[in-house]
Design a protein around this motif. Structure first.
Motif, short mmCIF file in Angstrom:
data_model
loop_
_atom_site.label_atom_id
_atom_site.label_comp_id
_atom_site.label_asym_id
_atom_site.label_seq_id
_atom_site.Cartn_x
_atom_site.Cartn_y
_atom_site.Cartn_z
N GLY A 1 37.51 35.88 46.04
CA GLY A 1 37.57 35.42 44.67
C GLY A 1 36.90 34.09 44.39
O GLY A 1 36.33 33.90 43.33
N PRO B 1 26.24 44.02 40.65
CA PRO B 1 26.61 43.00 41.65
C PRO B 1 28.06 43.13 42.12
O PRO B 1 28.43 42.57 43.15
CB PRO B 1 26.39 41.68 40.90
CG PRO B 1 26.56 42.02 39.47
CD PRO B 1 26.04 43.43 39.32
N SER C 1 29.38 46.08 42.69
CA SER C 1 29.43 47.42 43.24
C SER C 1 29.87 48.42 42.16
O SER C 1 29.99 48.06 40.98
CB SER C 1 30.35 47.47 44.46
OG SER C 1 30.31 48.74 45.08
N HIS D 1 32.00 50.26 54.27
CA HIS D 1 32.95 51.36 53.99
C HIS D 1 32.86 52.36 55.15
O HIS D 1 31.90 52.34 55.90
CB HIS D 1 32.56 52.08 52.70
CG HIS D 1 32.78 51.24 51.47
ND1 HIS D 1 33.58 51.64 50.43
CD2 HIS D 1 32.30 50.02 51.11
CE1 HIS D 1 33.59 50.71 49.50
NE2 HIS D 1 32.81 49.71 49.89
N ASN E 1 27.03 44.61 49.92
CA ASN E 1 28.35 45.09 49.54
C ASN E 1 29.35 44.79 50.67
O ASN E 1 29.15 43.86 51.44
CB ASN E 1 28.27 46.59 49.25
CG ASN E 1 29.30 47.03 48.25
OD1 ASN E 1 29.93 46.21 47.61
ND2 ASN E 1 29.48 48.31 48.10
N ARG F 1 36.03 51.64 44.73
CA ARG F 1 36.29 50.36 45.39
C ARG F 1 35.54 49.22 44.74
O ARG F 1 35.36 48.16 45.35
CB ARG F 1 35.92 50.47 46.89
CG ARG F 1 36.69 51.52 47.65
CD ARG F 1 38.19 51.28 47.60
NE ARG F 1 38.58 50.08 48.30
CZ ARG F 1 38.87 50.02 49.58
NH1 ARG F 1 38.80 51.11 50.32
NH2 ARG F 1 39.23 48.88 50.14
N CYS G 1 34.65 45.92 42.77
CA CYS G 1 35.34 44.63 42.86
C CYS G 1 36.58 44.61 41.95
O CYS G 1 36.48 44.81 40.74
CB CYS G 1 34.40 43.51 42.46
SG CYS G 1 35.22 41.93 42.30
N THR H 1 32.56 33.80 45.98
CA THR H 1 31.57 34.57 45.21
C THR H 1 31.27 33.90 43.87
O THR H 1 30.11 33.74 43.49
CB THR H 1 32.10 35.99 44.93
OG1 THR H 1 33.45 35.87 44.52
CG2 THR H 1 32.00 36.88 46.14
C1 HEM Z 1 30.77 36.71 40.98
C2 HEM Z 1 31.92 37.03 41.53
C3 HEM Z 1 32.17 38.26 42.38
C4 HEM Z 1 31.30 39.18 42.92
C5 HEM Z 1 29.77 39.22 42.83
C6 HEM Z 1 32.09 40.15 43.64
C7 HEM Z 1 31.58 41.25 44.32
C8 HEM Z 1 32.35 42.15 45.02
C9 HEM Z 1 31.81 43.27 45.74
C10 HEM Z 1 30.34 43.65 45.82
C11 HEM Z 1 32.86 43.92 46.32
C12 HEM Z 1 32.79 45.16 47.21
C13 HEM Z 1 33.09 46.42 46.43
C14 HEM Z 1 32.96 47.64 47.31
O1 HEM Z 1 33.50 47.63 48.42
O2 HEM Z 1 32.32 48.61 46.89
C15 HEM Z 1 34.06 43.20 45.96
C16 HEM Z 1 35.33 43.56 46.36
C17 HEM Z 1 36.47 42.88 46.02
N1 HEM Z 1 36.55 41.77 45.22
FE1 HEM Z 1 35.01 40.83 44.29
N2 HEM Z 1 33.41 39.81 43.53
C18 HEM Z 1 33.51 38.66 42.76
C19 HEM Z 1 34.67 38.01 42.39
C20 HEM Z 1 35.95 38.39 42.72
C21 HEM Z 1 37.16 37.74 42.26
C22 HEM Z 1 37.22 36.56 41.29
C23 HEM Z 1 38.21 38.39 42.86
C24 HEM Z 1 39.70 38.17 42.76
C25 HEM Z 1 40.27 37.07 42.38
C26 HEM Z 1 37.65 39.45 43.67
C27 HEM Z 1 38.39 40.33 44.44
C28 HEM Z 1 37.87 41.39 45.15
C29 HEM Z 1 38.68 42.31 45.94
C30 HEM Z 1 40.20 42.24 46.12
C31 HEM Z 1 37.80 43.25 46.48
C32 HEM Z 1 38.15 44.42 47.38
C33 HEM Z 1 38.39 45.65 46.52
C34 HEM Z 1 38.68 46.88 47.35
O3 HEM Z 1 38.29 46.94 48.51
O4 HEM Z 1 39.29 47.82 46.82
N3 HEM Z 1 36.28 39.42 43.56
N4 HEM Z 1 33.73 42.13 45.16
#
Ligand code: HEM
Length: 224
Positions: free
Chosen positions: A32, A161, A163, A102, A99, A167, A169, A35
């Motif tokens: 969180g 960006p 995904s 998986h 990404n 799954r 984000c 990124t």
């Molecule tokens: C610019 C900001 C962000 C970008 C570019 C980003 C990008 C991503 C990407 C590419 C994934 C992988 C998705 C996949 O496995 O297909 C992901 C997963 C995840 N992100 Fe983000 N993210 C951002 C911000 C955040 C924030 C602010 C949070 C929470 C406070 C967060 C929580 C998560 C979580 C918990 C996952 C895992 C989801 C899962 O596996 O089911 N992300 N994110």
């Protein structure tokens, strides 16, 4: 914390346990924070390099928000140019290039290929964010990718960006709010420029995320 402790002591098979709590905390701080802050660091660097784009964002901020109040999420629909700039920063910043890994939980057919069960798959987001069949100028910083002829914001299917799919984000909406509020607040108050004689460097540092090299920047307070 006490009630969680009691629950996992009472229910040894419960899926929420101490390990889960640790990973959730890691998600919040790792997934969180890193990124979003990395995206903003790219944003500041692009604004310092493309000063004419920075000026247009500031003009929009001045006309929609002004200087007397803080930005709010209600402003975003009225700020198509700023929205487009933030999207373009995310596209070209490409913060999570490969990404997350998986694993197939069954045999999968895709594009004429069979991927057997149990294979690790790394979806290549870079190939989509820089696809020359999708973007007019994939390697150039161009907010026009997200604007139509009337200057209205347009969504692009290849903007992934965060995904896609089950799954995708979990924090996408939170991240998009954070980016809008922080980016707009910064440009409402400051103008960013490179220190005299210093060129902006866009070659990224590569790890799980792509981040800018450490840089020095001048942040000049805007006149009230
Ligand atoms: C610019 C900001 C962000 C970008 C570019 C980003 C990008 C991503 C990407 C590419 C994934 C992988 C998705 C996949 O496995 O297909 C992901 C997963 C995840 N992100 Fe983000 N993210 C951002 C911000 C955040 C924030 C602010 C949070 C929470 C406070 C967060 C929580 C998560 C979580 C918990 C996952 C895992 C989801 C899962 O596996 O089911 N992300 N994110």
């Amino acid at each position: 914390m006490f009630s969680i402790r009691t629950r996992w002591d009472d229910e040894p098979d419960a899926c929420f346990d101490e390990g889960n709590l640790v990973m959730c905390s890691f998600d919040l701080f790792g997934a969180g924070t890193e990124t979003t802050s990395t995206t903003l660091r790219w944003g500041v660097l692009y604004m310092a390099k493309y000063t004419e784009i920075q000026e247009k964002v500031q003009e929009e901020i001045d006309s929609v928000i002004g200087q007397s109040r803080e930005p709010s999420m209600e402003d975003r629909p009225n700020m198509p140019y700023t929205d487009a700039v933030i999207h373009e920063i995310q596209r070209i910043g490409n913060v999570v290039p490969l990404n997350l890994p998986h694993v197939t939980n069954r045999d999968v057919q895709i594009g004429g290929y069979t991927i057997p069960k149990g294979v690790m798959v790394m979806p290549n987001l870079t190939s989509v964010l820089f696809d020359k069949n999708e973007w007019e100028t994939p390697n150039t910083f161009n907010p026009g990718h997200f604007l139509n002829k009337e200057g209205k914001f347009v969504k692009r299917a290849a903007f992934i960006p965060f995904s896609v799919g089950k799954r995708v984000c979990l924090g996408e909406n939170l991240a998009r709010m954070e980016l809008f509020l922080l980016f707009t607040s910064c440009l409402q108050r400051f103008t960013f420029s490179m220190p005299p004689g210093v060129e902006a460097v866009f070659k990224p540092r590569f790890s799980i995320t792509l981040s800018p090299q450490p840089y020095q920047i001048c942040a000049t307070l805007r006149e009230e």
